[in-house]
Write a protein that holds these residues in place. Sequence first.
Motif, PDB file in Angstrom:
ATOM      1  N   VAL A 249       0.850  -1.199   0.000  1.00  0.00           N
ATOM      2  CA  VAL A 249       0.000   0.000   0.000  1.00  0.00           C
ATOM      3  C   VAL A 249       0.882   1.244   0.000  1.00  0.00           C
ATOM      4  O   VAL A 249       1.879   1.310   0.723  1.00  0.00           O
ATOM      5  N   VAL A 250       0.499   2.228  -0.794  1.00  0.00           N
ATOM      6  CA  VAL A 250       1.150   3.539  -0.766  1.00  0.00           C
ATOM      7  C   VAL A 250       0.166   4.540  -0.187  1.00  0.00           C
ATOM      8  O   VAL A 250      -1.019   4.541  -0.540  1.00  0.00           O
ATOM      9  N   SER A 251       0.650   5.386   0.704  1.00  0.00           N
ATOM     10  CA  SER A 251      -0.211   6.429   1.270  1.00  0.00           C
ATOM     11  C   SER A 251       0.588   7.713   1.445  1.00  0.00           C
ATOM     12  O   SER A 251       1.789   7.758   1.175  1.00  0.00           O
ATOM     13  N   GLU A 252      -0.108   8.761   1.915  1.00  0.00           N
ATOM     14  CA  GLU A 252       0.500  10.080   2.047  1.00  0.00           C
ATOM     15  C   GLU A 252       1.122  10.248   3.431  1.00  0.00           C
ATOM     16  O   GLU A 252       0.565   9.815   4.434  1.00  0.00           O
ATOM     17  N   VAL A 253       2.244  10.913   3.462  1.00  0.00           N
ATOM     18  CA  VAL A 253       2.934  11.170   4.720  1.00  0.00           C
ATOM     19  C   VAL A 253       2.279  12.355   5.430  1.00  0.00           C
ATOM     20  O   VAL A 253       1.498  13.105   4.832  1.00  0.00           O
ATOM     21  N   TYR A 254       2.539  12.506   6.720  1.00  0.00           N
ATOM     22  CA  TYR A 254       2.066  13.632   7.537  1.00  0.00           C
ATOM     23  C   TYR A 254       0.568  13.620   7.784  1.00  0.00           C
ATOM     24  O   TYR A 254       0.014  14.624   8.222  1.00  0.00           O
ATOM     25  N   ASP A 255      -0.126  12.538   7.514  1.00  0.00           N
ATOM     26  CA  ASP A 255      -1.562  12.489   7.759  1.00  0.00           C
ATOM     27  C   ASP A 255      -1.855  11.323   8.699  1.00  0.00           C
ATOM     28  O   ASP A 255      -1.705  10.159   8.319  1.00  0.00           O
ATOM     29  N   LEU A 256      -2.267  11.647   9.925  1.00  0.00           N
ATOM     30  CA  LEU A 256      -2.508  10.603  10.930  1.00  0.00           C
ATOM     31  C   LEU A 256      -3.705   9.731  10.590  1.00  0.00           C
ATOM     32  O   LEU A 256      -3.945   8.732  11.261  1.00  0.00           O
ATOM     33  N   GLY A 257      -4.440  10.088   9.542  1.00  0.00           N
ATOM     34  CA  GLY A 257      -5.580   9.269   9.143  1.00  0.00           C
ATOM     35  C   GLY A 257      -5.195   7.875   8.706  1.00  0.00           C
ATOM     36  O   GLY A 257      -6.045   6.980   8.661  1.00  0.00           O
ATOM     37  N   ILE A 258      -3.912   7.663   8.405  1.00  0.00           N
ATOM     38  CA  ILE A 258      -3.474   6.337   7.969  1.00  0.00           C
ATOM     39  C   ILE A 258      -3.229   5.409   9.162  1.00  0.00           C
ATOM     40  O   ILE A 258      -3.163   4.181   8.994  1.00  0.00           O
ATOM     41  N   VAL A 259      -3.142   5.968  10.369  1.00  0.00           N
ATOM     42  CA  VAL A 259      -2.797   5.166  11.552  1.00  0.00           C
ATOM     43  C   VAL A 259      -3.743   3.978  11.770  1.00  0.00           C
ATOM     44  O   VAL A 259      -3.283   2.863  12.055  1.00  0.00           O
ATOM     45  N   PRO A 260      -5.079   4.120  11.662  1.00  0.00           N
ATOM     46  CA  PRO A 260      -5.967   2.975  11.883  1.00  0.00           C
ATOM     47  C   PRO A 260      -5.739   1.818  10.911  1.00  0.00           C
ATOM     48  O   PRO A 260      -6.131   0.689  11.198  1.00  0.00           O
ATOM     49  N   PHE A 261      -5.119   2.101   9.765  1.00  0.00           N
ATOM     50  CA  PHE A 261      -4.874   1.041   8.780  1.00  0.00           C
ATOM     51  C   PHE A 261      -3.659   0.184   9.143  1.00  0.00           C
ATOM     52  O   PHE A 261      -3.513  -0.924   8.634  1.00  0.00           O
ATOM     53  N   ASN A 262      -2.789   0.706   9.995  1.00  0.00           N
ATOM     54  CA  ASN A 262      -1.519   0.017  10.259  1.00  0.00           C
ATOM     55  C   ASN A 262      -1.698  -1.380  10.832  1.00  0.00           C
ATOM     56  O   ASN A 262      -0.939  -2.298  10.517  1.00  0.00           O
ATOM     57  N   GLN A 263      -2.712  -1.553  11.677  1.00  0.00           N
ATOM     58  CA  GLN A 263      -2.897  -2.860  12.314  1.00  0.00           C
ATOM     59  C   GLN A 263      -3.419  -3.920  11.341  1.00  0.00           C
ATOM     60  O   GLN A 263      -3.273  -5.113  11.587  1.00  0.00           O
ATOM     61  N   HIS A 264      -4.033  -3.464  10.251  1.00  0.00           N
ATOM     62  CA  HIS A 264      -4.589  -4.402   9.272  1.00  0.00           C
ATOM     63  C   HIS A 264      -3.700  -4.566   8.038  1.00  0.00           C
ATOM     64  O   HIS A 264      -3.738  -5.626   7.390  1.00  0.00           O
ATOM     65  N   LEU A 265      -2.932  -3.544   7.739  1.00  0.00           N
ATOM     66  CA  LEU A 265      -2.102  -3.554   6.528  1.00  0.00           C
ATOM     67  C   LEU A 265      -0.677  -3.172   6.907  1.00  0.00           C
ATOM     68  O   LEU A 265      -0.306  -1.989   6.903  1.00  0.00           O
ATOM     69  N   PRO A 266       0.154  -4.150   7.228  1.00  0.00           N
ATOM     70  CA  PRO A 266       1.509  -3.850   7.717  1.00  0.00           C
ATOM     71  C   PRO A 266       2.472  -3.348   6.643  1.00  0.00           C
ATOM     72  O   PRO A 266       3.518  -2.798   6.974  1.00  0.00           O
ATOM     73  N   LYS A 267       2.124  -3.523   5.373  1.00  0.00           N
ATOM     74  CA  LYS A 267       3.046  -3.125   4.300  1.00  0.00           C
ATOM     75  C   LYS A 267       2.621  -1.783   3.686  1.00  0.00           C
ATOM     76  O   LYS A 267       2.295  -1.694   2.507  1.00  0.00           O
ATOM     77  N   ILE A 268       2.623  -0.753   4.501  1.00  0.00           N
ATOM     78  CA  ILE A 268       2.246   0.586   4.041  1.00  0.00           C
ATOM     79  C   ILE A 268       3.496   1.439   3.867  1.00  0.00           C
ATOM     80  O   ILE A 268       4.300   1.586   4.799  1.00  0.00           O
ATOM     81  N   SER A 269       3.675   1.977   2.675  1.00  0.00           N
ATOM     82  CA  SER A 269       4.785   2.890   2.390  1.00  0.00           C
ATOM     83  C   SER A 269       4.240   4.312   2.342  1.00  0.00           C
ATOM     84  O   SER A 269       3.266   4.585   1.636  1.00  0.00           O
ATOM     85  N   LEU A 270       4.861   5.208   3.092  1.00  0.00           N
ATOM     86  CA  LEU A 270       4.436   6.603   3.115  1.00  0.00           C
ATOM     87  C   LEU A 270       5.314   7.418   2.178  1.00  0.00           C
ATOM     88  O   LEU A 270       6.543   7.394   2.280  1.00  0.00           O
ATOM     89  N   PHE A 271       4.665   8.138   1.276  1.00  0.00           N
ATOM     90  CA  PHE A 271       5.390   8.942   0.292  1.00  0.00           C
ATOM     91  C   PHE A 271       5.003  10.406   0.460  1.00  0.00           C
ATOM     92  O   PHE A 271       3.840  10.733   0.718  1.00  0.00           O
ATOM     93  N   ASN A 272       5.981  11.293   0.288  1.00  0.00           N
ATOM     94  CA  ASN A 272       5.737  12.723   0.461  1.00  0.00           C
ATOM     95  C   ASN A 272       5.176  13.329  -0.827  1.00  0.00           C
ATOM     96  O   ASN A 272       5.901  13.885  -1.647  1.00  0.00           O
ATOM     97  N   PHE A 273       3.844  13.232  -0.970  1.00  0.00           N
ATOM     98  CA  PHE A 273       3.187  13.784  -2.153  1.00  0.00           C
ATOM     99  C   PHE A 273       3.189  15.317  -2.150  1.00  0.00           C
ATOM    100  O   PHE A 273       2.962  15.931  -3.186  1.00  0.00           O
ATOM    101  N   TYR A 274       3.441  15.912  -0.989  1.00  0.00           N
ATOM    102  CA  TYR A 274       3.507  17.375  -0.925  1.00  0.00           C
ATOM    103  C   TYR A 274       4.596  17.923  -1.846  1.00  0.00           C
ATOM    104  O   TYR A 274       4.473  19.024  -2.380  1.00  0.00           O
ATOM    105  N   ASP A 275       5.684  17.154  -1.994  1.00  0.00           N
ATOM    106  CA  ASP A 275       6.856  17.657  -2.712  1.00  0.00           C
ATOM    107  C   ASP A 275       6.896  17.280  -4.183  1.00  0.00           C
ATOM    108  O   ASP A 275       7.937  17.438  -4.826  1.00  0.00           O
ATOM    109  N   LEU A 276       5.809  16.774  -4.732  1.00  0.00           N
ATOM    110  CA  LEU A 276       5.818  16.385  -6.141  1.00  0.00           C
ATOM    111  C   LEU A 276       6.179  17.555  -7.051  1.00  0.00           C
ATOM    112  O   LEU A 276       6.839  17.366  -8.080  1.00  0.00           O
ATOM    113  N   ASP A 277       5.761  18.752  -6.685  1.00  0.00           N
ATOM    114  CA  ASP A 277       6.053  19.928  -7.516  1.00  0.00           C
ATOM    115  C   ASP A 277       7.246  20.725  -7.013  1.00  0.00           C
ATOM    116  O   ASP A 277       7.829  21.500  -7.768  1.00  0.00           O
ATOM    117  N   GLN A 278       7.604  20.544  -5.740  1.00  0.00           N
ATOM    118  CA  GLN A 278       8.661  21.363  -5.166  1.00  0.00           C
ATOM    119  C   GLN A 278      10.063  20.764  -5.337  1.00  0.00           C
ATOM    120  O   GLN A 278      11.050  21.486  -5.381  1.00  0.00           O
TER     121      GLN A 278
END
Length: 267
Positions: A146-175
């Motif tokens: 799973v790929v998800s966005e960094v800096y968003d605590l909304g992904i925390v509830p998924f951690n117990q069910h999906l241990p293979k979560i990669s967080l990517f900094n989508f904020y910096d796609l343009d910067q």
Amino acid sequence: EFFNSLPIFFQFTKIYPFLVNPIMTLVFIPSLIYVIYILLKKQKYSYLLLIVCFLLSFLSQAFLFAKWTRYILPTLPFIYLIIAIFLFEILKHIKKQIYQYISILVLIIISFIFSFSYFITAFVKEDTRIQASLWAKENISNNSGVVSEVYDLGIVPFNQHLPKISLFNFYDLDQTPNKFSELNKPLSESEYIILPSQRILKTRLLNKDKFVTGNNFYKNLFNGSLGYKKIYETPCDLLCKIIYLGDPVFSLEQTANVFDRPTIFIF
């Protein structure tokens, strides 16, 4: 979302309709004009403090770049007082008391509907992040990438069910140069993308010129060009549509819902 936003107009279209509901927002406009008119014409200086307090608390932040909903909260007591003065004066000219009662009752009912809708949507119903994580538990294999966005605590509830979560900094796609090319690796290793809120996607979709790469990514994600298909979106029932004016993602300033009731997308 504040790029090219018009101060004052933004607050009255994207914030006040949420905080005091759309009808009371409309009522407030003539109320403010009326109170200022009475202040000037009849020199009723008892209204001066009320107007000054409202203007100070409103204008001191209305022109800032960041127009967050919480900045408007200090103005609410003065808004309600201004509306009360206006209604009291207007209703005095209605001779039949039954019409006075009906007018007030209509405003009370409307205000109650919006308040009730928010209370049920944001606090009584299960948190949207928990709902989405439970849906993922039932529908996504726990060994899936799973790929998800960094800096968003909304992904925390998924951690117990999906241990293979990669967080990517989508904020910096343009910067950051070559940031988009870095995204190829986690995407190639993942079957799913989880957006834990509308925090990033909204601003990227609304500001194509400011976020060219981010806009292209989220637009292509939603239209299927990236090879992903949307399989889950937080449902929005009637009460949700009432409080968020039909669209919980784009209708209001995003902090009005991204903390209490974010919309989660799973692709």
